[in-house]
Design a protein around this motif. Structure first.
Motif, short mmCIF file in Angstrom:
data_model
loop_
_atom_site.label_atom_id
_atom_site.label_comp_id
_atom_site.label_asym_id
_atom_site.label_seq_id
_atom_site.Cartn_x
_atom_site.Cartn_y
_atom_site.Cartn_z
N VAL A 9 0.84 -1.20 0.00
CA VAL A 9 0.00 0.00 0.00
C VAL A 9 0.87 1.25 0.00
O VAL A 9 0.63 2.20 -0.76
CB VAL A 9 -0.96 0.01 1.20
N ALA A 10 1.89 1.28 0.85
CA ALA A 10 2.78 2.44 0.91
C ALA A 10 3.48 2.65 -0.43
O ALA A 10 3.62 3.79 -0.90
CB ALA A 10 3.81 2.27 2.02
N ALA A 11 3.91 1.56 -1.06
CA ALA A 11 4.58 1.66 -2.36
C ALA A 11 3.62 2.17 -3.43
O ALA A 11 4.00 2.98 -4.28
CB ALA A 11 5.15 0.30 -2.77
N VAL A 12 2.38 1.70 -3.39
CA VAL A 12 1.38 2.14 -4.36
C VAL A 12 1.06 3.62 -4.19
O VAL A 12 0.99 4.37 -5.17
CB VAL A 12 0.09 1.30 -4.22
N VAL A 13 0.88 4.05 -2.96
CA VAL A 13 0.57 5.47 -2.69
C VAL A 13 1.70 6.36 -3.22
O VAL A 13 1.46 7.36 -3.90
CB VAL A 13 0.35 5.70 -1.19
N ALA A 14 2.94 5.99 -2.92
CA ALA A 14 4.08 6.77 -3.39
C ALA A 14 4.12 6.80 -4.92
O ALA A 14 4.37 7.85 -5.53
CB ALA A 14 5.38 6.19 -2.84
N ASP A 15 3.87 5.66 -5.55
CA ASP A 15 3.91 5.57 -7.01
C ASP A 15 2.80 6.39 -7.65
O ASP A 15 3.03 7.09 -8.64
CB ASP A 15 3.80 4.10 -7.43
N GLN A 16 1.61 6.30 -7.10
CA GLN A 16 0.48 7.03 -7.65
C GLN A 16 0.71 8.54 -7.60
O GLN A 16 0.43 9.26 -8.56
CB GLN A 16 -0.79 6.68 -6.87
N LEU A 17 1.24 9.03 -6.49
CA LEU A 17 1.48 10.46 -6.36
C LEU A 17 2.64 10.90 -7.26
O LEU A 17 2.62 12.00 -7.82
CB LEU A 17 1.76 10.81 -4.91
N HIS A 18 3.63 10.03 -7.42
CA HIS A 18 4.72 10.34 -8.35
C HIS A 18 4.18 10.47 -9.77
O HIS A 18 4.55 11.42 -10.50
CB HIS A 18 5.78 9.24 -8.30
N ASN A 19 3.32 9.56 -10.16
CA ASN A 19 2.74 9.62 -11.50
C ASN A 19 1.90 10.88 -11.68
O ASN A 19 1.90 11.49 -12.76
CB ASN A 19 1.86 8.38 -11.75
#
Length: 209
Positions: A73-83
Motif C-alpha cells: 500500500v505504501a509503495a502504491v501510494v508513493a507511485d500514484q502520487l509520483h505519476n
C-alpha cells in the motif's frame, strides 16, 4: 583447478542482470495493477489473492516483493502520487498549466473513472487509517505535487502560496468525492462546475498575493 572462461562469466552476468530486471519489472506490474484495484475497489476490499491475480501472478510470489500488504500500500501510494506529479509536469509551467490541471481534475471524465484518477480522491479516507509509513509516503508525495502548483502560481515566493494551494486542493478532492457520491447526475455535474469555478477563483487570489 580449471579456470572459468570469459564466456561463462558473461553468461552468468546476463543471468544475474536478467533476474534483477525481471524482479523489478514484476514488482512494477504488481504496483501498477494494485493502484488501479485500490482506487476502483478500495484498499480494505482488495485482498492479496485478488491483487496478485490482477498482476497475473500467484499468491506465493507476493512475499518475494513485499513484506506485507501494508508495504505494498505504501509503495502504491508513493507511485500514484509520483505519476500524478509527472502528469502535472507535462502541463505548461505557469498559471495556464494549473488551470488545465484543475479543469481536468474537476471533470465528469475524472469523476466517472476513479481507477484511472487521483489517489487522494479515491483513497484519502482509507489512507487516514493506514500505518505511519503509508501516511508518510502520502505526505511526501503530496507535498511534491503541491509545491509544483505553488511554484507556478507564485514563482517568486512559492512558500507564500503553499498552504493556500494545499487548502484549494483539499477542496477539489472533496468536490470530486461529493460529486461521485450523488445519485442525481445533474446535481453532481453542478457540484463539479461550481467547484471548478471556486477553485480557479481561489487560485487566482493565491497568485495575486
Amino acid at each position: 583447478m580449471v579456470g572459468v572462461g570469459v564466456g561463462e562469466v558473461l553468461r552468468e552476468e546476463r543471468v544475474v542482470r536478467y533476474g534483477k530486471e525481471h524482479k523489478q519489472a514484476t514488482r512494477r506490474r504488481i504496483i501498477e495493477s494494485a493502484g488501479r484495484r485500490f482506487k476502483g475497489q478500495g484498499i480494505d476490499g482488495s485482498g492479496v489473492a485478488t491483487l496478485m491475480a490482477d498482476a497475473g501472478l500467484t499468491n506465493g510470489a507476493f512475499y518475494a516483493h513485499f513484506d506485507s500488504k501494508e508495504d505494498l500500500v505504501a509503495a502504491v501510494v508513493a507511485d500514484q502520487l509520483h505519476n500524478q506529479s509527472e502528469s502535472l509536469s507535462e502541463q505548461p509551467p505557469d498559471r495556464a498549466g494549473v488551470e488545465q490541471f484543475v479543469r481536468a481534475y474537476l471533470s465528469a471524465e475524472h469523476r466517472d473513472n476513479p481507477a484511472d484518477g487521483c489517489p487522494s480522491a479515491a483513497l484519502l479516507d482509507e489512507i487516514g487509517r493506514c500505518p505511519e509509513a503509508t501516511k508518510r509516503a502520502y505526505t511526501d508525495g503530496l507535498l511534491v505535487y503541491i509545491d509544483d502548483i505553488a511554484a507556478r502560481l507564485a514563482p517568486h515566493d512559492p512558500r507564500s502560496a503553499h498552504v493556500k494551494t494545499l487548502s484549494v486542493f483539499a477542496m477539489m478532492v472533496g468536490t470530486l468525492q461529493l460529486s461521485r457520491s450523488l445519485a442525481d447526475r445533474q446535481l453532481a455535474d453542478e457540484v463539479l462546475e461550481q467547484g471548478l469555478q471556486n477553485a480557479l477563483t481561489l487560485l487566482d487570489d493565491t497568485r495575486q498575493r
